[in-house]
Design an enzyme around this catalytic site. Structure first.
Site, PDB file in Angstrom:
ATOM      1  N   ASP A  35       0.812  -1.218   0.000  1.00  0.00           N
ATOM      2  CA  ASP A  35       0.000   0.000   0.000  1.00  0.00           C
ATOM      3  C   ASP A  35       0.847   1.271   0.000  1.00  0.00           C
ATOM      4  O   ASP A  35       0.363   2.360   0.296  1.00  0.00           O
ATOM      5  CB  ASP A  35      -0.944   0.007   1.206  1.00  0.00           C
ATOM      6  N   HIS A 239      22.479   3.648 -19.916  1.00  0.00           N
ATOM      7  CA  HIS A 239      21.455   3.969 -18.920  1.00  0.00           C
ATOM      8  C   HIS A 239      21.745   3.260 -17.591  1.00  0.00           C
ATOM      9  O   HIS A 239      20.866   2.655 -16.992  1.00  0.00           O
ATOM     10  CB  HIS A 239      20.062   3.593 -19.439  1.00  0.00           C
ATOM     11  N   ASP A 256      24.896  11.975 -15.390  1.00  0.00           N
ATOM     12  CA  ASP A 256      23.795  12.403 -16.262  1.00  0.00           C
ATOM     13  C   ASP A 256      22.592  12.659 -15.351  1.00  0.00           C
ATOM     14  O   ASP A 256      22.035  11.719 -14.766  1.00  0.00           O
ATOM     15  CB  ASP A 256      23.494  11.294 -17.275  1.00  0.00           C
ATOM     16  N   ASP A 267      18.334  18.355 -18.592  1.00  0.00           N
ATOM     17  CA  ASP A 267      19.033  17.085 -18.838  1.00  0.00           C
ATOM     18  C   ASP A 267      20.474  17.413 -19.208  1.00  0.00           C
ATOM     19  O   ASP A 267      20.750  17.897 -20.308  1.00  0.00           O
ATOM     20  CB  ASP A 267      18.319  16.335 -19.973  1.00  0.00           C
ATOM     21  N   HIS A 346      24.007   5.949 -30.212  1.00  0.00           N
ATOM     22  CA  HIS A 346      22.757   6.697 -30.079  1.00  0.00           C
ATOM     23  C   HIS A 346      22.782   7.962 -30.938  1.00  0.00           C
ATOM     24  O   HIS A 346      23.805   8.340 -31.517  1.00  0.00           O
ATOM     25  CB  HIS A 346      22.490   7.056 -28.605  1.00  0.00           C
ATOM     26  N   HIS A 350      17.730  14.697 -28.497  1.00  0.00           N
ATOM     27  CA  HIS A 350      16.326  14.332 -28.295  1.00  0.00           C
ATOM     28  C   HIS A 350      15.569  15.558 -27.807  1.00  0.00           C
ATOM     29  O   HIS A 350      16.133  16.446 -27.166  1.00  0.00           O
ATOM     30  CB  HIS A 350      16.175  13.154 -27.318  1.00  0.00           C
ATOM     31  N   HIS A 357      12.569  12.666 -22.505  1.00  0.00           N
ATOM     32  CA  HIS A 357      12.616  12.339 -23.922  1.00  0.00           C
ATOM     33  C   HIS A 357      11.248  12.756 -24.453  1.00  0.00           C
ATOM     34  O   HIS A 357      10.319  11.954 -24.539  1.00  0.00           O
ATOM     35  CB  HIS A 357      12.875  10.847 -24.143  1.00  0.00           C
ATOM     36  N   GLU A 380      24.106  15.747 -27.254  1.00  0.00           N
ATOM     37  CA  GLU A 380      24.829  14.849 -26.353  1.00  0.00           C
ATOM     38  C   GLU A 380      25.656  13.803 -27.102  1.00  0.00           C
ATOM     39  O   GLU A 380      25.384  12.598 -27.012  1.00  0.00           O
ATOM     40  CB  GLU A 380      23.857  14.156 -25.402  1.00  0.00           C
ATOM     41  N   TYR A 384      32.044   5.488 -26.259  1.00  0.00           N
ATOM     42  CA  TYR A 384      31.997   4.486 -25.200  1.00  0.00           C
ATOM     43  C   TYR A 384      32.843   3.284 -25.615  1.00  0.00           C
ATOM     44  O   TYR A 384      32.626   2.698 -26.676  1.00  0.00           O
ATOM     45  CB  TYR A 384      30.553   4.047 -24.954  1.00  0.00           C
ATOM     46  N   ARG A 402      30.466  11.324 -22.287  1.00  0.00           N
ATOM     47  CA  ARG A 402      29.339  12.007 -22.925  1.00  0.00           C
ATOM     48  C   ARG A 402      29.293  13.430 -22.396  1.00  0.00           C
ATOM     49  O   ARG A 402      29.539  13.670 -21.210  1.00  0.00           O
ATOM     50  CB  ARG A 402      28.022  11.286 -22.617  1.00  0.00           C
ATOM     51  N   GLU A 404      26.617  16.662 -22.539  1.00  0.00           N
ATOM     52  CA  GLU A 404      25.236  16.966 -22.923  1.00  0.00           C
ATOM     53  C   GLU A 404      24.808  18.343 -22.438  1.00  0.00           C
ATOM     54  O   GLU A 404      24.968  18.669 -21.259  1.00  0.00           O
ATOM     55  CB  GLU A 404      24.296  15.907 -22.341  1.00  0.00           C
TER      56      GLU A 404
END
Length: 433
Positions: A35, A239, A256, A267, A346, A350, A357, A380, A384, A402, A404
């Site tokens: 709950d 991610h 990130d 972002d 990638h 975005h 996103h 971004e 890698y 990265r 961004e």
């Protein structure tokens, strides 16, 4: 937000809804366990057109409705439930606050919703929830199908609300830009506080905690998404959200994160040397990504396509990898065969907005979407070098970088909303001393 902005948005979508009705339910309450609930986050589409953020609400929008163009269903007052969950709006109060034509109790949904749907040919509604309102939408279609043989009109199809809403949401109005600017400022400030926390022996979870705390201190709702703090080889996992490893001397940490302000998001990604200094091999890769970030941002202005931003960024990344000897051969062939994908899997950008996103197509009938003032998105690029990837040179194994930023398209070019957060290696090293 001013109610005028929601009225104006509804008026605009009504221009594309002749013979249709749109049904927008609130996001469901998500349970963490038994709950215990997760903190509630309002549905983006419902909020965008009405300003409603209350769970259980349902908006029915009909430009030619007998009951008015905006009918709202809300949870009924319940003294016992309000004791636990907080005050609910009364019908008259909700009508005044949200400028609705009619407000009904959710307990009367079965009584009124079929009547509201019956004149429409098309119902704009997102299927798949299995909810109570979805059952009524499907029932309305079935009833109309049977009735058509008796010359009774009614709904004939269900369409995705995004067909009408997505093109609107891609271009941000001044109030939206203001919230996103605030979210960017909060995120930059939180990162600046975080820099001093990065050192060998600190847990990734501690870095996450610093950021989340700083977001809240500065008035944000909290993180816009689960913060990524990937150190060492974790930086190569796009991610990665476990955030359960310890920062080690000599490694990089990729962070990130973004704050959410009034449902609008920032972002940002920065990649930092845990020791306070980039090694030569780390700097080799970092400079390539930084050049790709700058090239992409400099491309942005009205009239440029989204694809062009990506292609310019990709060209820099591939050229850099070729100069290091990581990629070999003809550049055009490398792009055509996507040989670069193990290192850059990638897209460069975005959309950004109510959703991190954010919705909206990146193409239209003539090809890649052309930029207009008010569009807001990320830039971004990244590289890698995953330890598990056979293409990874041992020299760079475990390095993930990265960079961004959040970019607004203006009348004359662009504005980097996150420009105050350093990206130059020397500036980053100075801040980490």
């Amino acid at each position: 937000f001013s109610q005028e902005i929601f009225c104006a948005r509804r008026k605009k979508i009504f221009e594309n809804m002749e013979g249709s009705v749109m049904v927008l339910p609130a996001a469901p309450v998500s349970m963490k366990s038994r709950d215990a609930e997760f903190r509630y986050r309002a549905d983006s589409e419902l909020f965008y057109l009405t300003g409603v953020v209350d769970p259980g609400s349902i908006a029915v929008l009909n430009p030619n409705g007998d009951s008015g163009s905006f009918v709202l269903f809300i949870q009924p007052r319940d003294e016992e439930k309000e004791r636990w969950d907080g005050k609910r709006l009364g019908l008259d109060e909700a009508k005044d606050i949200f400028c609705a034509d009619e407000v009904y109790s959710l307990a009367d949904l079965e009584k009124y919703l079929p009547q509201l749907l019956s004149p429409a040919e098309t119902i704009f509604f997102r299927l798949g929830s299995g909810s109570r309102v979805e059952q009524l939408v499907i029932q309305s279609l079935a009833t109309a199908r049977i009735g058509r043989s008796r010359r009774i009109l009614g709904p004939q199809s269900v369409a995705d609300p995004g067909m009408v809403l997505d093109p609107m949401r891609i271009v941000k109005d001044p109030e939206e830009v203001d919230r996103m600017r605030q979210a960017a400022i909060v995120t930059v400030q939180a990162y600046q506080e975080m820099f001093s926390a990065i050192r060998p022996g600190v847990g990734e979870w501690e870095i996450e905690a610093v950021l989340d705390s700083e977001f809240r201190k500065r008035g944000a709702w909290g993180p816009a998404y689960t913060t990524i703090v990937g150190s060492g080889s974790n930086s190569t996992i796009l991610h990665y959200v476990s955030n359960n490893c310890t920062l080690k001397n000599g490694d990089l940490v990729l962070v990130d994160a973004g704050a959410e302000v009034d449902l609008y998001n920032a972002d940002i990604t920065r990649t930092l040397p845990i020791s306070g200094r980039f090694s030569d091999r780390q700097n080799d890769i970092y400079e390539i990504v930084l050049c790709a970030n700058r090239e992409a941002i400099e491309t942005i202005r009205p009239g440029v396509s989204v694809d062009q931003i990506h292609l310019n960024s990709l060209d820099v990344l591939i050229q850099g990898l070729m100069e290091l000897g990581i990629l070999k051969g003809d550049k055009d062939k490398i792009i055509e065969d996507e040989i670069y994908k193990p290192f850059f899997p990638h897209q460069t950008s975005h959309w950004l907005g109510l959703d991190v996103h954010d919705i909206g197509s990146y193409t239209d009938k003539i090809g890649s979407k052309i930029l207009k003032p008010g569009m807001l998105f990320t830039v971004e690029p990244g590289l890698y070098f995953n330890n598990q990837n056979s293409s990874t040179p041992q020299k760079y194994a475990g390095i993930g970088i990265r960079i961004e930023d959040d970019i607004l398209v203006t009348d004359t070019g662009h504005q980097n909303l996150t420009a105050k957060l350093p990206v130059n290696p020397s500036d980053i090293e100075h801040l980490m001393l």
